[in-house]
Structure formats: C-alpha cells, structure tokens
Design an enzyme around this catalytic site. Sequence first.
Site, PDB file in Angstrom:
ATOM      1  N   ASP A 137      44.765  43.066  44.452  1.00 14.36           N
ATOM      2  CA  ASP A 137      44.062  41.965  45.104  1.00 14.36           C
ATOM      3  C   ASP A 137      42.700  42.473  45.551  1.00 14.36           C
ATOM      4  O   ASP A 137      42.487  43.679  45.699  1.00 14.36           O
ATOM      5  CB  ASP A 137      44.849  41.434  46.302  1.00 14.36           C
ATOM      6  CG  ASP A 137      44.212  40.184  46.905  1.00 14.36           C
ATOM      7  OD1 ASP A 137      43.816  39.299  46.133  1.00 14.36           O
ATOM      8  OD2 ASP A 137      44.093  40.099  48.143  1.00 14.36           O
ATOM      9  N   SER A 138      41.791  41.552  45.794  1.00 21.28           N
ATOM     10  CA  SER A 138      40.479  41.938  46.290  1.00 21.28           C
ATOM     11  C   SER A 138      40.551  42.457  47.717  1.00 21.28           C
ATOM     12  O   SER A 138      39.611  43.095  48.192  1.00 21.28           O
ATOM     13  CB  SER A 138      39.515  40.741  46.219  1.00 21.28           C
ATOM     14  OG  SER A 138      40.018  39.662  46.989  1.00 21.28           O
ATOM     15  N   CYS A 194      45.836  37.949  42.932  1.00 20.96           N
ATOM     16  CA  CYS A 194      44.571  37.433  43.455  1.00 20.96           C
ATOM     17  C   CYS A 194      44.226  36.220  42.611  1.00 20.96           C
ATOM     18  O   CYS A 194      44.088  36.325  41.390  1.00 20.96           O
ATOM     19  CB  CYS A 194      43.483  38.508  43.327  1.00 20.96           C
ATOM     20  SG  CYS A 194      41.807  37.945  43.724  1.00 20.96           S
ATOM     21  N   GLU A 218      41.282  37.055  58.259  1.00 19.34           N
ATOM     22  CA  GLU A 218      40.902  38.466  58.286  1.00 19.34           C
ATOM     23  C   GLU A 218      40.257  38.880  59.613  1.00 19.34           C
ATOM     24  O   GLU A 218      40.197  40.068  59.926  1.00 19.34           O
ATOM     25  CB  GLU A 218      39.978  38.784  57.114  1.00 19.34           C
ATOM     26  CG  GLU A 218      40.691  38.665  55.765  1.00 19.34           C
ATOM     27  CD  GLU A 218      39.993  39.412  54.657  1.00 19.34           C
ATOM     28  OE1 GLU A 218      38.820  39.789  54.840  1.00 19.34           O
ATOM     29  OE2 GLU A 218      40.624  39.601  53.603  1.00 19.34           O
ATOM     30  N   CYS A 272      45.948  30.506  47.570  1.00 20.59           N
ATOM     31  CA  CYS A 272      45.252  31.721  47.991  1.00 20.59           C
ATOM     32  C   CYS A 272      46.261  32.559  48.742  1.00 20.59           C
ATOM     33  O   CYS A 272      47.015  32.030  49.580  1.00 20.59           O
ATOM     34  CB  CYS A 272      44.050  31.395  48.877  1.00 20.59           C
ATOM     35  SG  CYS A 272      43.267  32.862  49.618  1.00 20.59           S
ATOM     36  N   HIS A 314      45.975  34.595  51.082  1.00 19.64           N
ATOM     37  CA  HIS A 314      45.772  34.702  52.536  1.00 19.64           C
ATOM     38  C   HIS A 314      46.453  33.557  53.289  1.00 19.64           C
ATOM     39  O   HIS A 314      46.834  33.706  54.454  1.00 19.64           O
ATOM     40  CB  HIS A 314      44.279  34.670  52.888  1.00 19.64           C
ATOM     41  CG  HIS A 314      43.575  35.965  52.714  1.00 19.64           C
ATOM     42  ND1 HIS A 314      43.389  36.552  51.479  1.00 19.64           N
ATOM     43  CD2 HIS A 314      42.992  36.796  53.611  1.00 19.64           C
ATOM     44  CE1 HIS A 314      42.714  37.686  51.629  1.00 19.64           C
ATOM     45  NE2 HIS A 314      42.461  37.849  52.915  1.00 19.64           N
TER      46      HIS A 314
END
Length: 282
Positions: free
Chosen positions: A19-20, A82, A167, A201, A203
Amino acid sequence: MSNQKSEIRNSGAPIGVFDSGYGGLTVLKELVNILPQYDYLYLGDNARAPYGNRSFETVYEYTLQCVEWFFSQGCSLVILACNTASAKALRTIQQNDLSRIAPEKRVLGVIRPTTEVIGNYSEMGEIGILATKGTVNSESYPIEIHKFFPDIKVYQEACPMWVPIVENDEIDTHGADFFIKKNLHSLFHKGPHIDVVLLACTHYPLLKNKIQEDLPIDVKLVSQGELVAKSLADYLQRHPEIEQQCSKNGGRLFFTTDSAEDFDNHGSAFFGAPVSSKQITL
C-alpha cells in the site's frame, strides 16, 4: 510483536502486501484472519504517500518499483492492497512488465475481487462508491462492476479529506463528522435509491462506525478487506502452482519507506495489533 512471529525464514516466499501507506494493513488484517498459515511481507510507501492525487504515470512508476522490491525479497505473489495502485498501475504491470521481469510470479489487486461480488449485496440495483479522487477519476469501479453486473447503477463520491482525517488521528472530531455527513449527503443526492455503499479505500474502515451512524438504516456498508481475503483463498485453491510457492510459517514482516517509529505508531490502529517495522530505501 504480539502473537506474531517476527521473522520469516530466508528460504520462504511470503505473500507481499503493498500500500502507499497504512491503509493496506486493514486488508492484511483480514488476510491473516482467514489465511493465518501463510507468511506475509507488508510494505508501506509512506515516504511518497498519498498516491490518490498523483498521475497515472507516477503511480505506475512507484508501484512497479515496489513490486520489484517484493520480488527481490522472494515473494511469488504480491497483493496491491491499495485502490489507487490497483486502478492506475495493476493492469500495465500485469500486461507489460510481468512477462519481462518475472513471468512465473503474480500481482493481484483489490478492485476485481470486490467488483465481482459487490452486486450480490444490492436488492435495488444501485451501489454507492466512496473513494479517493484518484480512484474515482479512474472510473475503475463502474467499469469493473458493469462487467459482472451490467444492469447495476453505480454512483461515486470522492472523499479527499477522509484519509488525512484518519492519518492525523482526527476521527473523533467535529471536523470528521462534518466531512462524512457532507460526502454522504452528496452521494445520496446522486443516487437516492442506493442500498449498498462500498468503502473503496483501505483507510475508510477506521471511519466505519461514524459512517454507519449517518447511513439510512436499510443501507449495507461493505469494506473490502474481507472480500479480498475470501477471493485470495479461492485464488490460491484454483492456482496450486502459485500456492505451493507461498511459505507457511505464520510470519509477518513490516517495512516502510519512511519513519519506522511513525509507521508503528499509526499502523497498529489499522492492523488491530502492534506492528514493528523496518525502514527501507527503494
């Protein structure tokens, strides 16, 4: 690390999970839940994150570098956990690069395993997609969903503030409430009969409880991780030539291209358990 083997044998071939940043840890969490016997090697390209607003060319370049790194570590199978990398880089890597650099190895994404089943969750035939701007602009989800469910209507909503909220540990703030309500209102304005919402996504599962609070009671909220894990289990069963290459010591190794300390501090929330990473340079 708690209840994790900290080393993978040198002769092993772990399953690579990319993942990024941190988000792919929500996918890895489900992979470990369903397929705990395999070794896993996780890489977050945090130094160059986020990928969401970068060009197709840049995402492809970065993703290919990371895939080649996984191969250099002995991985025979790499999962692009991702959505942006899956949307902007996977097809080119599969079609143009694998035959050149590692024809016996495989790279899979998270979009196809999701889109080939998501239509089964909808009774009204209308699905909402919540994703980053890059994933929305790629049109990957509508295109892939219509391959499997041509009659389903797909509505997308880009949520550019959601990843920064997660984040920066702003989940339990009024700002998070504001942007979640704003994006959901926009989505349902486009498709008032949506009965399934996909978190496209990695996240977004950390916002799941808050999102659920603002959804109509009869709307199903679906995260990718479990769908991807079930799809991988099926893939390995159908491809024994790949499955037999994957080592099975229950090991987990974590790497990041940025600060290991920062990765460990944030990553545990995504993975649901403590993580201990090492920093690498690509």
